[in-house]
Design an enzyme around this catalytic site. Structure first.
Site, PDB file in Angstrom:
ATOM      1  N   LYS A   1       0.840  -1.213   0.000  1.00 15.16           N
ATOM      2  CA  LYS A   1       0.000   0.000   0.000  1.00 15.16           C
ATOM      3  C   LYS A   1       0.872   1.260   0.000  1.00 15.16           C
ATOM      4  O   LYS A   1       0.529   2.254  -0.643  1.00 15.16           O
ATOM      5  CB  LYS A   1      -0.913   0.042   1.242  1.00 15.16           C
ATOM      6  CG  LYS A   1      -1.962  -1.038   1.263  1.00 15.16           C
ATOM      7  CD  LYS A   1      -3.082  -0.751   0.292  1.00 15.16           C
ATOM      8  CE  LYS A   1      -4.109  -1.842   0.355  1.00 15.16           C
ATOM      9  NZ  LYS A   1      -4.923  -2.067  -0.767  1.00 15.16           N
TER      10      LYS A   1
ATOM     11  N   LYS B   1      -1.749 -12.116  -8.720  1.00 15.81           N
ATOM     12  CA  LYS B   1      -3.082 -12.622  -8.378  1.00 15.81           C
ATOM     13  C   LYS B   1      -4.203 -11.782  -8.996  1.00 15.81           C
ATOM     14  O   LYS B   1      -4.008 -10.595  -9.294  1.00 15.81           O
ATOM     15  CB  LYS B   1      -3.230 -12.656  -6.862  1.00 15.81           C
ATOM     16  CG  LYS B   1      -3.210 -11.280  -6.227  1.00 15.81           C
ATOM     17  CD  LYS B   1      -3.801 -11.291  -4.817  1.00 15.81           C
ATOM     18  CE  LYS B   1      -3.848  -9.870  -4.289  1.00 15.81           C
ATOM     19  NZ  LYS B   1      -4.669  -9.678  -3.121  1.00 15.81           N
TER      20      LYS B   1
ATOM     21  N   LYS C   1      -9.096  -6.983  -6.663  1.00 19.14           N
ATOM     22  CA  LYS C   1     -10.029  -5.882  -6.903  1.00 19.14           C
ATOM     23  C   LYS C   1      -9.258  -4.654  -7.356  1.00 19.14           C
ATOM     24  O   LYS C   1      -9.683  -3.937  -8.246  1.00 19.14           O
ATOM     25  CB  LYS C   1     -10.746  -5.511  -5.600  1.00 19.14           C
ATOM     26  CG  LYS C   1     -11.817  -6.480  -5.202  1.00 19.14           C
ATOM     27  CD  LYS C   1     -12.329  -6.161  -3.791  1.00 19.14           C
ATOM     28  CE  LYS C   1     -12.868  -7.428  -3.172  1.00 19.14           C
ATOM     29  NZ  LYS C   1     -13.002  -7.379  -1.727  1.00 19.14           N
TER      30      LYS C   1
HETATM   31  P1  TYM Z   1     -10.440  -9.496   0.423  1.00 16.62           P
HETATM   32  O1  TYM Z   1     -11.752  -8.785   0.486  1.00 16.62           O
HETATM   33  O2  TYM Z   1      -9.334  -8.866  -0.350  1.00 16.62           O
HETATM   34  O3  TYM Z   1     -10.641 -10.950  -0.164  1.00 16.62           O
HETATM   35  C1  TYM Z   1     -11.639 -11.823   0.349  1.00 16.62           C
HETATM   36  C2  TYM Z   1     -11.144 -13.250   0.280  1.00 16.62           C
HETATM   37  O4  TYM Z   1     -10.818 -13.605  -1.068  1.00 16.62           O
HETATM   38  C3  TYM Z   1      -9.510 -14.154  -1.108  1.00 16.62           C
HETATM   39  N1  TYM Z   1      -8.863 -13.793  -2.377  1.00 16.62           N
HETATM   40  C4  TYM Z   1      -8.223 -14.670  -3.165  1.00 16.62           C
HETATM   41  N2  TYM Z   1      -8.009 -15.986  -3.036  1.00 16.62           N
HETATM   42  C5  TYM Z   1      -7.335 -16.610  -4.037  1.00 16.62           C
HETATM   43  N3  TYM Z   1      -6.888 -15.965  -5.148  1.00 16.62           N
HETATM   44  C6  TYM Z   1      -7.072 -14.644  -5.324  1.00 16.62           C
HETATM   45  N4  TYM Z   1      -6.651 -14.036  -6.409  1.00 16.62           N
HETATM   46  C7  TYM Z   1      -7.767 -13.929  -4.300  1.00 16.62           C
HETATM   47  N5  TYM Z   1      -8.133 -12.631  -4.130  1.00 16.62           N
HETATM   48  C8  TYM Z   1      -8.797 -12.569  -2.944  1.00 16.62           C
HETATM   49  C9  TYM Z   1      -8.773 -13.536   0.053  1.00 16.62           C
HETATM   50  O5  TYM Z   1      -7.676 -14.340   0.445  1.00 16.62           O
HETATM   51  C10 TYM Z   1      -9.860 -13.478   1.104  1.00 16.62           C
HETATM   52  O6  TYM Z   1      -9.956 -14.718   1.763  1.00 16.62           O
HETATM   53  N6  TYM Z   1      -8.441  -8.527   4.855  1.00 16.62           N
HETATM   54  C11 TYM Z   1      -9.432  -9.339   4.174  1.00 16.62           C
HETATM   55  C12 TYM Z   1     -10.824  -9.213   4.759  1.00 16.62           C
HETATM   56  C13 TYM Z   1     -10.907  -9.525   6.194  1.00 16.62           C
HETATM   57  C14 TYM Z   1     -10.831 -10.818   6.792  1.00 16.62           C
HETATM   58  C15 TYM Z   1     -10.965 -10.622   8.182  1.00 16.62           C
HETATM   59  C16 TYM Z   1     -10.641 -12.104   6.268  1.00 16.62           C
HETATM   60  C17 TYM Z   1     -11.094  -8.632   7.209  1.00 16.62           C
HETATM   61  N7  TYM Z   1     -11.131  -9.291   8.407  1.00 16.62           N
HETATM   62  C18 TYM Z   1     -10.939 -11.699   9.070  1.00 16.62           C
HETATM   63  C19 TYM Z   1     -10.612 -13.171   7.159  1.00 16.62           C
HETATM   64  C20 TYM Z   1     -10.765 -12.971   8.540  1.00 16.62           C
HETATM   65  C21 TYM Z   1      -9.477  -8.902   2.743  1.00 16.62           C
HETATM   66  O7  TYM Z   1      -9.197  -7.757   2.419  1.00 16.62           O
HETATM   67  O8  TYM Z   1      -9.960  -9.850   1.895  1.00 16.62           O
END
Ligand code: TYM
Length: 329
Positions: free
Chosen positions: A111, A194, A197
């Site tokens: 970031k 990867k 978003k």
């Molecule tokens: P976020 O919103 O970026 O993504 C949500 C979930 O999708 C998975 N993910 C992927 N898995 C495989 N390949 C990819 N290209 C890919 N892109 C996204 C992420 O690993 C995630 O599981 N910080 C977290 C949200 C969060 C959270 C938590 C998750 C907040 N508190 C507590 C688990 C437990 C996030 O930004 O995920």
């Protein structure tokens, strides 16, 4: 029974990475475990969304969770900001989270590179809030993709630190989970890392078929193999990786053989992959639309989710306060 927690940031629609990295596992886990799934809308504040976008993003992710098969009668599905107890645990954990370790977090460093004008304290302590989300329900397992692995290591460390500091065995140390397999990383179609978003390379569950075809046809490949059994280039390897997940094994075999014998036509492979993605996303997209058309249902889901999540979170906060020494006179 084991407790499972996971979340998705409310900063954009779900893409295939979110689905195959997390949601698919969450759907499988809800039958066997005590599951809490949420929309991480406090986390989304790091990017300063405007209020109208905030609300519609939350609604969208909620409908998408439901359309993918999260059953609010079985799992607790809620919005993070409906459970403000998590902020208290976040504050408490922050007192034992150190600047050095937070600055070394890969997601923070990324970031800093990407948005040098907005390096706020929320970004620095992002893993602490995430740890609070997880341990407030005293979770054992957290279904996530590979990109969240380091955050889960930090969660374990913060849980252990609390236990050691107060000489208790209160918080379990939760594991990142993918059904006994390696955590997965769904690649983007731009030949690099990867699917994400903020990477601008996502195929979204809501993308109409024409959009999916366009995105897949534009995917980065190469000018074709020139030697038998040549290793696919990174872009082509990404296409194969998506096919492995979404297509019939016979299609994967067919194109692997064509690649090995240098007869592959990437256009044909992309057409096949695009159609396989469309067959997967079309029913989900239709369900998302019909769920969004029923605000009464969405309201009932979040109300009952908030109630169940707050009950669990407030129990933890009561016990944590007692452990820390905030006791009644
Ligand atoms: P976020 O919103 O970026 O993504 C949500 C979930 O999708 C998975 N993910 C992927 N898995 C495989 N390949 C990819 N290209 C890919 N892109 C996204 C992420 O690993 C995630 O599981 N910080 C977290 C949200 C969060 C959270 C938590 C998750 C907040 N508190 C507590 C688990 C437990 C996030 O930004 O995920």
């Amino acid at each position: 029974m084991e407790t499972v927690v996971s979340g998705i940031r409310s900063t954009g629609n779900l893409h295939l990475g979110n689905y195959f990295g997390m949601v698919r596992n969450a759907v499988k886990m809800q039958q066997e475990s005590n599951c809490f799934f949420f929309i991480a809308d406090y986390h989304s504040l790091t990017t300063h969304p405007n209020p109208a976008d905030m609300h519609s993003n939350i609604r969208q992710i909620l409908a998408e969770y439901l359309a993918c098969g999260i059953d609010p009668e079985v799992a607790t599905l809620f919005i993070q900001s409906d459970v403000p107890e998590v902020c208290e645990l976040y504050l408490i954990l922050n007192m034992n989270a150190y600047k050095g370790e937070l600055e070394r977090t890969a997601s923070f460093k990324e970031k800093v590179r990407r948005q040098p004008d907005n390096i706020n304290a929320g970004l620095l302590t992002y893993p602490v809030l995430m740890a609070a989300d997880i341990i407030i329900h005293r979770a054992h397992k957290v279904p996530v993709g590979k990109d969240q692995e380091q955050h889960l290591e930090m969660t374990r460390r913060f849980a252990r630190r609390f236990n050691t500091m107060y000489n208790v065995e209160y918080f379990p140390e939760p594991d990142a989970y993918n059904f006994g397999e390696q955590l997965i990383k769904i690649p983007g179609l731009d030949g690099t890392g990867k699917m994400g978003k903020s990477e601008g390379n996502g195929i979204f569950l809501t993308d109409p078929p024409a959009e999916i075809r366009k995105k897949v046809m534009r995917a980065v490949t190469d000018s074709g193999p020139t030697r038998r059994n040549q290793k696919p280039s990174p872009g082509t390897a990404n296409l194969f990786a998506l096919m492995e997940i979404l297509s019939d094994p016979s299609s994967v075999d067919y194109f692997r053989e064509k690649h090995a014998s240098c007869e592959i036509r990437y256009g044909d492979m992309k057409k096949q992959l695009a159609e396989d993605i469309i067959s997967f996303t079309t029913p989900v997209r239709e369900r998302i639309e019909s769920i969004l058309a029923d605000p009464g249902y969405l309201r009932r889901v979040v109300d009952s989710g908030a109630e169940k999540a707050r009950e669990s979170a407030s129990r933890t906060i009561r016990e944590v306060r007692e452990i820390i020494g905030y006791r009644q006179f």
